[in-house]
Enzyme design. Structure first.
Site, mmCIF file in Angstrom:
data_model
loop_
_atom_site.group_PDB
_atom_site.id
_atom_site.type_symbol
_atom_site.label_atom_id
_atom_site.label_comp_id
_atom_site.label_asym_id
_atom_site.label_seq_id
_atom_site.Cartn_x
_atom_site.Cartn_y
_atom_site.Cartn_z
ATOM 1 N N ASP A 142 4.112 -4.671 -7.245
ATOM 2 C CA ASP A 142 3.532 -3.421 -6.732
ATOM 3 C C ASP A 142 4.167 -2.203 -7.416
ATOM 4 O OD1 ASP A 142 5.715 -4.571 -5.124
ATOM 5 O OD2 ASP A 142 5.726 -2.629 -4.133
ATOM 6 N N GLY B 75 0.809 -1.224 0.000
ATOM 7 C CA GLY B 75 0.000 0.000 0.000
ATOM 8 C C GLY B 75 0.836 1.266 0.000
ATOM 9 N N GLY C 253 7.070 7.140 6.533
ATOM 10 C CA GLY C 253 6.188 7.867 5.624
ATOM 11 C C GLY C 253 6.857 9.036 4.910
ATOM 12 N N ARG D 297 -1.582 -0.193 -9.654
ATOM 13 C CA ARG D 297 -0.513 -1.164 -9.920
ATOM 14 C C ARG D 297 -1.107 -2.560 -10.020
ATOM 15 N NH1 ARG D 297 3.464 1.654 -6.765
ATOM 16 N NH2 ARG D 297 2.576 3.719 -6.522
HETATM 17 P P1 AMP Z 1 9.099 0.407 -2.834
HETATM 18 O O1 AMP Z 1 10.014 -0.774 -2.813
HETATM 19 O O2 AMP Z 1 9.779 1.741 -2.673
HETATM 20 O O3 AMP Z 1 8.182 0.394 -3.993
HETATM 21 O O4 AMP Z 1 8.214 0.328 -1.524
HETATM 22 C C1 AMP Z 1 7.582 -0.847 -1.092
HETATM 23 C C2 AMP Z 1 6.611 -0.510 -0.010
HETATM 24 O O5 AMP Z 1 7.265 0.128 1.085
HETATM 25 C C3 AMP Z 1 5.491 0.415 -0.421
HETATM 26 O O6 AMP Z 1 4.336 -0.022 0.227
HETATM 27 C C4 AMP Z 1 5.941 1.753 0.118
HETATM 28 O O7 AMP Z 1 4.874 2.630 0.346
HETATM 29 C C5 AMP Z 1 6.618 1.353 1.401
HETATM 30 N N1 AMP Z 1 7.618 2.351 1.840
HETATM 31 C C6 AMP Z 1 8.836 2.594 1.315
HETATM 32 N N2 AMP Z 1 9.459 3.568 1.986
HETATM 33 C C7 AMP Z 1 8.628 3.965 2.985
HETATM 34 C C8 AMP Z 1 8.701 4.939 4.034
HETATM 35 N N3 AMP Z 1 9.754 5.692 4.216
HETATM 36 N N4 AMP Z 1 7.635 5.053 4.837
HETATM 37 C C9 AMP Z 1 6.545 4.278 4.675
HETATM 38 N N5 AMP Z 1 6.423 3.348 3.743
HETATM 39 C C10 AMP Z 1 7.445 3.181 2.892
HETATM 40 MG MG MG Z 2 6.726 1.055 -4.809
#
Ligand code: AMP
Ligand code: MG
Length: 532
Positions: A280, A110, A146, A210
């Site tokens: 995703d 998410g 976040g 996605r």
């Molecule tokens: P990604 O590999 O960057 O596509 O992220 C995978 C998941 O981790 C997604 O659900 C992102 O929203 C979550 N995510 C990545 N970095 C953060 C962060 N700093 N704070 C909260 N959620 C994160």
């Molecule tokens: Mg992502």
């Protein structure tokens, strides 16, 4: 009114929030971490930041939203696109999705740090979803904060726009706002966390849906919601397919496959490596989405990946991208199966991907060589031999194709001198590979002559498909180094260069230079982690 008498007000933005109107919402509206069931999203306000300041914006994207350049310079703009201030009509929300990460089902992911503000309906009648990345915690943040750091935000901002101007389907970026707050990150996951400047990027796309949005609903057996989301997607983004039905779902999956193939062929053309092709991170609209530890091939090497998190298995290396996209589409087809309950249309869709990929990849390559006809096996050999030559000694892919375009095919004596600058180790080239390259160039020259193409014609068509400027990793890093000291000038300059990547732009020649030696092993230039 500002002191200049210009209306800076953004209240003219017209919102028509189809996603939140048509799809089921989470009953809870806090950012308490939780599994969000029976919903496609959670209403969620961004968490304000201390001192938002606009570092850069893309006017072409502002134009899509009917925002003038004066309005972009207003304090209100920085406040709104940092998430500090809402405009009438905005209904902020974070979306629920799951995904396969590095080949394994990861459950609910998410929008952990992205918050959509709504869908702008512009004066042309187009809908554009606007989404802040780094806007604070949501129910999907898991253990993270976040937020986003400036370095990764610059990389996302610049690359989204660079990709667009390169002609690659992509989400766009409106703005890059620094937050005046620090974010703690352990960049190389080696136990050395440090405080880094934070930022918020406003991303813009018709939709950020996605493959993982559909997967999570099927895994949870929420088939009614899966149908609602599929119908929403078809009605709003694939309406040419007609009213949703079993047959139309099959056609839809087939078109998602086709769009994904187009997108990946473009990546291969410009030497882009996404780096984290989890389900995703694959858009259902066939847009490049989620710029994390991506990279650009400098020396041609199909085994290269910029993502250190993937260094061991290299699942997402450049050369594997076509097959990995197909793997992801298989997972998508499985997710849509409950709506069709017949494997045949899904198998057909996946076969269609393989076919489109093969044909388009090949015709793209012939175009990179300036050839207009396809001479079957002889051309296969020509392509394979070139790739072998490029791989055997470090050859800058981007520089090579621009140099090849410039060669006078009937002046063999001039060839090698004109190619010298594309090699990272010219001595190694001269000593061990020059002869093979010369042979290849002779074969190429002959092939060009058989088609009767003039050098001028060939150069023109090659320069329209082979960019001179790409978002080289070290260039982004140089812009980041300055920006971290508060100077956004290089970010703006890079954005400017990347607006016309196929033009010569002699004043920006430095930005076309091959990677300097210092960047070979520097973190951020050749090695990136998912920490962002
Ligand atoms: P990604 O590999 O960057 O596509 O992220 C995978 C998941 O981790 C997604 O659900 C992102 O929203 C979550 N995510 C990545 N970095 C953060 C962060 N700093 N704070 C909260 N959620 C994160
Ligand atoms: Mg992502």
């Amino acid at each position: 009114m500002s002191s200049s008498g210009v209306m800076n007000n953004l209240s003219h933005l017209n919102f028509d929030n189809r996603f939140v109107s048509d799809l089921p919402a989470d009953v809870e509206q806090t950012h308490r971490l939780r599994q969000v069931r029976n919903a496609c999203f959670s209403f969620m306000r961004p968490t304000p930041v201390k001192a938002p300041r606009l570092m850069a914006h893309a006017q072409e994207v502002a134009d899509l939203l009917d925002i003038t350049s004066e309005q972009c310079q207003s304090d209100e703009f920085a406040q709104v696109f940092a998430g500090n201030q809402m405009i009438d009509g905005m209904q902020p929300y974070a979306v629920c999705y799951g995904g396969h990460q590095f080949g394994n089902w990861a459950g609910q992911l998410g929008d952990g740090r992205a918050i959509a503000l709504g869908e702008v309906l512009n004066t042309k009648g187009e809908h554009w979803e606007i989404q802040l990345k780094g806007a604070g915690p949501t129910p999907y943040s898991r253990r993270a904060d976040g937020r986003a750091v400036l370095r990764s935000s610059i990389r996302e901002f610049l690359c989204s726009e660079a990709m667009h101007h390169l002609g690659v389907p992509t989400t766009r970026a409106l703005s890059l706002v620094t937050t005046g707050e620090e974010v703690w990150r352990d960049m190389m996951y080696d136990g050395n966390p440090k405080a880094e400047p934070g930022a918020v990027v406003c991303r813009v796309a018709p939709s950020f849906l996605r493959l993982g949005n559909y997967q999570i609903l099927t895994v949870r057996n929420e088939i009614d919601n899966l149908k609602k989301l599929a119908d929403f997607t078809i009605q709003n983004f694939y309406s040419h397919l007609g009213t949703p039905s079993k047959e139309v779902y099959g056609e839809w999956v087939k078109e998602v496959c086709e769009r994904t193939a187009h997108m990946v062929v473009h990546w291969m053309r410009v030497g882009f490596v996404h780096g984290v092709m989890n389900t995703d991170n694959l858009s259902v609209l066939g847009l490049t989405i989620d710029y994390g530890p991506y990279g650009w091939l400098e020396n041609y090497d199909p085994d290269w990946t910029p993502n250190t998190t993937d260094a061991q298995h290299r699942r997402y290396r450049y050369g594997a991208q076509p097959e990995i996209a197909l793997w992801n589409l298989h997972r998508f087809a499985e997710a849509i199966y409950p709506l069709i309950q017949d494997v045949k249309p899904l198998e057909d869709a996946l076969l269609h991907y393989a076919q489109v990929m093969q044909e388009e990849h090949r015709s793209m390559f012939l175009k990179k060589l300036g050839l207009t006809q396809d001479r079957g096996d002889a051309d296969t050999t020509l392509i394979q031999n070139l790739l072998r030559c490029m791989q055997s000694t470090e050859t800058d892919m981007t520089l090579f194709f621009r140099a090849l375009a410039k060669l006078e095919v009937n002046e063999p004596a001039s060839w090698l001198a004109q190619l010298k600058h594309v090699y990272y180790d010219p001595e190694d080239f001269e000593r061990h590979h020059q002869e093979a390259m010369n042979d290849w160039l002779s074969a190429y020259g002959q092939r060009v002559n058989e088609e009767g193409l003039s050098d001028d014609e060939r150069q023109k068509s090659m320069n329209a498909i082979n960019p001179k400027y790409v978002m080289r990793n070290y260039l982004a890093q140089l812009a980041i180094d300055l920006a971290e000291e508060g100077d956004g000038s290089k970010v703006k300059e890079l954005l400017e260069v990347m607006r016309r990547p196929y033009d010569e732009q002699p004043q920006y020649e430095d930005y076309a230079a091959k990677r300097p030696e210092w960047a070979r092993r520097r973190v951020g230039c050749s090695m990136l982690s998912c920490s962002s």
